[in-house]
Design a protein around this motif. Structure first.
Motif, PDB file in Angstrom:
ATOM      1  N   UNK A   1       5.426  22.653   8.666  1.00  0.00           N
ATOM      2  CA  UNK A   1       4.734  23.723   7.932  1.00  0.00           C
ATOM      3  C   UNK A   1       5.752  24.474   7.070  1.00  0.00           C
ATOM      4  N   UNK A   2       5.725  24.332   5.731  1.00  0.00           N
ATOM      5  CA  UNK A   2       6.725  25.031   4.929  1.00  0.00           C
ATOM      6  C   UNK A   2       6.470  26.545   4.929  1.00  0.00           C
ATOM      7  N   UNK A   3       7.556  27.313   4.995  1.00  0.00           N
ATOM      8  CA  UNK A   3       7.360  28.767   4.902  1.00  0.00           C
ATOM      9  C   UNK A   3       7.073  29.129   3.447  1.00  0.00           C
ATOM     10  N   UNK A   4       6.218  30.136   3.280  1.00  0.00           N
ATOM     11  CA  UNK A   4       5.852  30.501   1.913  1.00  0.00           C
ATOM     12  C   UNK A   4       6.813  31.559   1.406  1.00  0.00           C
ATOM     13  N   UNK A   5       7.396  31.277   0.249  1.00  0.00           N
ATOM     14  CA  UNK A   5       8.314  32.231  -0.368  1.00  0.00           C
ATOM     15  C   UNK A   5       7.538  33.487  -0.762  1.00  0.00           C
ATOM     16  N   UNK A   6       8.112  34.647  -0.489  1.00  0.00           N
ATOM     17  CA  UNK A   6       7.432  35.898  -0.830  1.00  0.00           C
ATOM     18  C   UNK A   6       8.393  36.776  -1.629  1.00  0.00           C
ATOM     19  N   UNK A   7       7.953  37.221  -2.786  1.00  0.00           N
ATOM     20  CA  UNK A   7       8.832  38.055  -3.616  1.00  0.00           C
ATOM     21  C   UNK A   7       8.074  39.283  -4.114  1.00  0.00           C
ATOM     22  N   UNK A   8       8.823  40.334  -4.404  1.00  0.00           N
ATOM     23  CA  UNK A   8       8.221  41.555  -4.945  1.00  0.00           C
ATOM     24  C   UNK A   8       8.578  41.683  -6.418  1.00  0.00           C
ATOM     25  N   UNK A   9       7.643  42.231  -7.170  1.00  0.00           N
ATOM     26  CA  UNK A   9       7.892  42.418  -8.599  1.00  0.00           C
ATOM     27  C   UNK A   9       7.116  43.669  -9.037  1.00  0.00           C
ATOM     28  N   UNK A  10       7.619  44.352 -10.055  1.00  0.00           N
ATOM     29  CA  UNK A  10       6.861  45.515 -10.548  1.00  0.00           C
ATOM     30  C   UNK A  10       5.599  45.059 -11.277  1.00  0.00           C
ATOM     31  N   UNK A  11       5.791  44.159 -12.225  1.00  0.00           N
ATOM     32  CA  UNK A  11       4.643  43.765 -13.062  1.00  0.00           C
ATOM     33  C   UNK A  11       4.588  42.245 -13.168  1.00  0.00           C
ATOM     34  N   UNK A  12       3.421  41.691 -12.876  1.00  0.00           N
ATOM     35  CA  UNK A  12       3.201  40.247 -13.038  1.00  0.00           C
ATOM     36  C   UNK A  12       2.205  40.049 -14.177  1.00  0.00           C
ATOM     37  N   UNK A  13       2.592  39.231 -15.147  1.00  0.00           N
ATOM     38  CA  UNK A  13       1.684  38.910 -16.261  1.00  0.00           C
ATOM     39  C   UNK A  13       1.205  37.480 -16.051  1.00  0.00           C
ATOM     40  N   UNK A  14      -0.094  37.293 -16.053  1.00  0.00           N
ATOM     41  CA  UNK A  14      -0.644  35.940 -15.886  1.00  0.00           C
ATOM     42  C   UNK A  14      -1.142  35.476 -17.251  1.00  0.00           C
ATOM     43  N   UNK A  15      -0.498  34.428 -17.792  1.00  0.00           N
ATOM     44  CA  UNK A  15      -0.888  33.894 -19.102  1.00  0.00           C
ATOM     45  C   UNK A  15       0.109  34.281 -20.179  1.00  0.00           C
ATOM     46  N   UNK A  16       0.624  33.264 -20.891  1.00  0.00           N
ATOM     47  CA  UNK A  16       1.635  33.520 -21.918  1.00  0.00           C
ATOM     48  C   UNK A  16       1.132  33.119 -23.295  1.00  0.00           C
ATOM     49  N   UNK A  17      -0.112  33.487 -23.615  1.00  0.00           N
ATOM     50  CA  UNK A  17      -0.609  33.383 -24.991  1.00  0.00           C
ATOM     51  C   UNK A  17      -0.176  34.644 -25.721  1.00  0.00           C
ATOM     52  N   UNK A  18      -0.745  34.917 -26.888  1.00  0.00           N
ATOM     53  CA  UNK A  18      -0.328  36.109 -27.644  1.00  0.00           C
ATOM     54  C   UNK A  18      -0.422  37.410 -26.842  1.00  0.00           C
ATOM     55  N   UNK A  19      -1.481  37.578 -26.047  1.00  0.00           N
ATOM     56  CA  UNK A  19      -1.625  38.842 -25.307  1.00  0.00           C
ATOM     57  C   UNK A  19      -0.531  38.967 -24.239  1.00  0.00           C
ATOM     58  N   UNK A  20      -0.306  37.899 -23.478  1.00  0.00           N
ATOM     59  CA  UNK A  20       0.701  37.946 -22.415  1.00  0.00           C
ATOM     60  C   UNK A  20       2.104  38.117 -22.978  1.00  0.00           C
ATOM     61  N   UNK A  21       2.380  37.423 -24.078  1.00  0.00           N
ATOM     62  CA  UNK A  21       3.723  37.527 -24.666  1.00  0.00           C
ATOM     63  C   UNK A  21       3.959  38.921 -25.238  1.00  0.00           C
TER      64      UNK A  21
END
Ligand code: FAD
Length: 678
Positions: A1-21
């Motif tokens: 059973x692989x352990x799941x990597x867990x990380x903290x971040x202030x802001x996550x952007x999902x999608x790198x089209x014009x709006x995300x970029x």
């Protein structure tokens, strides 16, 4: 059973089209604003590369102003095709198309930029370079990653993501057109030689799954947004599709049609309509109405039946008696016109936001989608970033929904009207009630031009905008409107009195630009160039005639309060930080430059001293004649009294937030108290 990597971040952007970029770039620019720890931002996209051709190509004036505030408008300006004139073509009495009108493409005098066209792949390139430069490599698009679950908790939004295989991350090539053997183009290299993709994907991952604990999530994942669906059915897009089907082709045309290098709106008598968009690199985009393709009983057209040959055949018919052909096709697609919008742009927790096509879709002909999408995230990113940094009060996050949903709603209405007028058959005469009046079409085009420039956006009252009027609705999961917090209560009369101090700077609208000169070196600047999108608020002191004794005393009194330890400027500035790191004070005076001295006539606080770099020479400007670039006449254009001046507060996104007299310091203090945490 692989352990799941867990990380903290202030802001996550999902999608790198014009709006995300745009969101990522804006956040990368917030570095001058101090915070306890650096902002951590990640941006993920399920595709394995950026797009290389096709899709959006029109850049409106406001988008270029924003690009300039981020530092790359010059790249787009140089490379793009400039749109100067629109030609209207309509059938004459015999049914033959003829040129009936010419109008300027951009309303004259609206902005220092005019509308240009350059394909979306290049614009994404400029963003990627800009993000790399301003984040020092800390923010990089992570490709081939897709979210699989989202859970909103007290402290964090838990987003589980999965790393995709190469095959999963590469979107399908749709179809081949026999003529130039081209697919729908998304992965073809374009004609510009230096377009490359730095395919940096790898972050340490275990078992391909990672849990990202994000304080804020910005969903910019396009019309079929996963993030929107994860928030629940209340966020689903609402609206309708029409029966109008259009094809799009990017080709190098071989033709005798005289206006092929102009933007054209062509209505044929019976074969449908066509829009010509001249493009960079000899290319032309044709938007072609497909009258022969109709939706089935479900209301959807079978797009598998649409080929480039079918689309081009329709264009040839519309353009008759002129001939058109091509050897090279760069990209093509087909779409069914519809207008849809989400009831809500943000989760009531103000931890998850949606931007761009994820919350509004419409026909592409008015060239708005990419522009409005980028402007959504430009509006949002500084707010989220400054709240995450602890600089701004979280209540400002409510203004994203109240400001941007209204813009999207206006866009949907505009597109609804415009696309019906464009897709309709031209009226034969005034008695032809079913046909579209060409006079009405021209009128809609002219009015639409102001809207399409992006410069008619006028934000309502909130904690960020002190004016009267309708604050706009927030909407929430139970579909009840929540109150917008901290709205300044100001009567119409009081507001009109304030607005009359600077009629050319409407509160809620973006600061227009006129040339002023640096007091220190006489260099002319477009004032907007001094309003960089670096997350700082600005107080613009129109100091008036600083050589008049009374006026000098008024300015001095304002500066004394500004310098006070209890004034907003010092209170907003963290211990040890530069005095201009949260709020920058810029001065424009109206006395003669050559009769005024920076160090003699202006209080130190207006050109602060730094022990390492000396006086700041970049903060005091004058409304005076330049040697080489004429006279900007800024005071007249901004509608400010040349003797008495006034004070204007400008938000980090260049929108006017507050106007007052030099004596209205308390009100200005209140404005900042409602926004900033100190
Ligand atoms: P998108 O560009 O769709 O970007 C979304 C991104 O999210 C993509 O990179 C996608 O891979 C990623 N993504 C999606 N789902 C996931 C997921 N589950 N996980 C991770 N990543 C995900 N607009 C204009 O302004 N001017 C024009 O002239 C114009 N012309 C157009 C012509 C055509 C033919 C078309 C189709 C569109 C046109 N548009 C135009 C519209 C414009 O392309 C869009 O409005 C714009 O791209 C929206 O930007 P966005 O960032 O919101 O979404």
């Amino acid at each position: 059973q692989p352990t799941i990597l867990e990380t903290n971040v202030d802001i996550l952007i999902i999608g790198a089209g014009p709006a995300g970029l745009m969101a990522a770039a804006s956040l990368a620019h917030l570095t001058p604003v101090p915070s306890a720890s650096p902002l951590s931002v990640r941006i993920i996209d399920k595709r394995s590369t950026k797009i290389f051709s096709g899709q959006a190509d029109g850049l409106q004036c406001r988008s270029l102003e924003i690009f300039d505030s981020l530092g790359f408008a010059d790249r787009a300006w140089k490379e793009a095709n400039h749109m100067i004139e629109i030609c209207m073509w309509n059938p004459d009495d015999s049914g033959m198309i003829q040129r009936s009108d010419r109008i300027p493409d951009t309303i004259v005098g609206l902005s220092r930029f005019q509308q240009i066209v350059l394909h979306q792949g290049r614009i994404e390139r400029f963003f990627l370079d800009n993000i790399q430069k301003y984040s020092g490599g800390a923010i990089e698009v992570e490709r081939g990653i897709m979210p699989i679950s989202l859970e909103i908790g007290e402290e964090y939004v838990k987003v589980k993501v999965r790393k995709l295989t190469e095959e999963e991350a590469a979107p399908p090539q749709v179809r081949t057109g026999s003529k130039s053997n081209v697919t729908d183009g998304i992965f073809r290299s374009n004609l510009v030689g230096d377009d490359y993709e730095n395919k940096k994907i790898t972050r340490e991952r275990n078992g391909g799954v990672e849990t990202i604990n994000a304080r804020f999530v910005i969903g910019c994942d396009g019309a079929r947004s996963w993030t929107r669906r994860a928030l629940g059915p209340e966020f689903e897009l609402q609206g309708e599709a029409t029966d109008f089907i259009w094809g799009v082709m990017d080709i190098i045309p071989i033709t005798d049609f005289p206006d092929i290098r102009m933007r054209c709106a062509i209505h044929s008598a019976n074969d449908g309509s066509l829009m010509v968009i001249p493009r960079e690199n000899h290319m032309v985009r044709l938007y072609i109405q497909l009258k022969e393709v109709t939706p089935d009983a479900s209301g959807r057209a079978d797009r598998t039946k649409i080929t480039p040959e079918l689309i081009f055949g329709a264009a040839q018919k519309i353009l008759k008696p002129y001939k058109i052909d091509y050897e090279y096709c760069d990209w093509w697609t087909a779409y069914q016109i519809g207008q849809r919008i989400s009831p809500s742009f943000s989760h009531p927790s103000n931890k998850v936001f949606l931007a761009g096509d994820a919350v509004h879709t419409h026909s592409p002909k008015a060239g708005q989608g990419m522009n409005v999408s980028m402007q959504d995230s430009f509006n949002l990113a500084w707010k989220v970033g400054l709240v995450a940094k602890g600089v701004c009060h979280p209540r400002i996050l409510d203004t994203y929904q109240s400001e941007r949903r209204r813009v999207a709603q206006d866009l949907i209405e505009f597109d609804h009207k415009f696309s019906r007028l464009f897709s309709g058959r031209p009226a034969k005469d005034v008695m032809d009630a079913e046909g579209v009046s060409m006079a009405e079409f021209k009128d809609a085009f002219l009015k639409g031009n102001l809207f399409a420039s992006g410069l008619s956006v006028d934000y309502g009252p909130s904690c960020l905008v002190v004016k009267n009027g309708d604050p706009g609705e927030l909407g929430d999961r139970s579909n009840r409107s929540r109150e917008l917090e901290g709205v300044h209560k100001i009567t119409e009369e009081a507001f009109n009195a304030k607005q009359s101090l600077a009629k050319g700077l409407p509160v809620g609208m973006r600061v227009n630009s006129f040339k002023v000169l640096s007091q220190s070196c006489a260099r002319p600047w477009h004032f907007q160039e001094r309003l960089k999108a670096d997350g700082r608020f600005r107080v613009v002191l129109f100091a008036g005639n600083i050589l008049n004794r009374n006026q000098k005393l008024r300015v001095q009194a304002f500066c004394d309060r500004l310098s006070s330890p209890v004034g907003f400027l010092r209170r907003a500035t963290p211990e040890g930080a530069r005095i201009d790191s949260v709020i920058e004070v810029l001065t424009i005076h109206s006395a003669k430059r050559t009769e005024t001295e920076l160090l003699r006539d202006f209080s130190d606080i207006l050109h602060p001293f730094d022990p390492r770099t000396g006086w700041d020479y970049n903060k005091v400007f004058v409304d005076d004649e330049s040697y080489h670039e004429g006279f900007g006449d800024a005071y007249s254009n901004y509608g400010v009294d040349k003797e008495r001046g006034c004070v204007v507060a400008v938000r980090p996104d260049q929108y006017v937030g507050w106007i007052g007299e030099l004596e209205d310091f308390e009100q200005l203090q209140e404005y900042f108290e409602g926004i900033l945490v100190w």
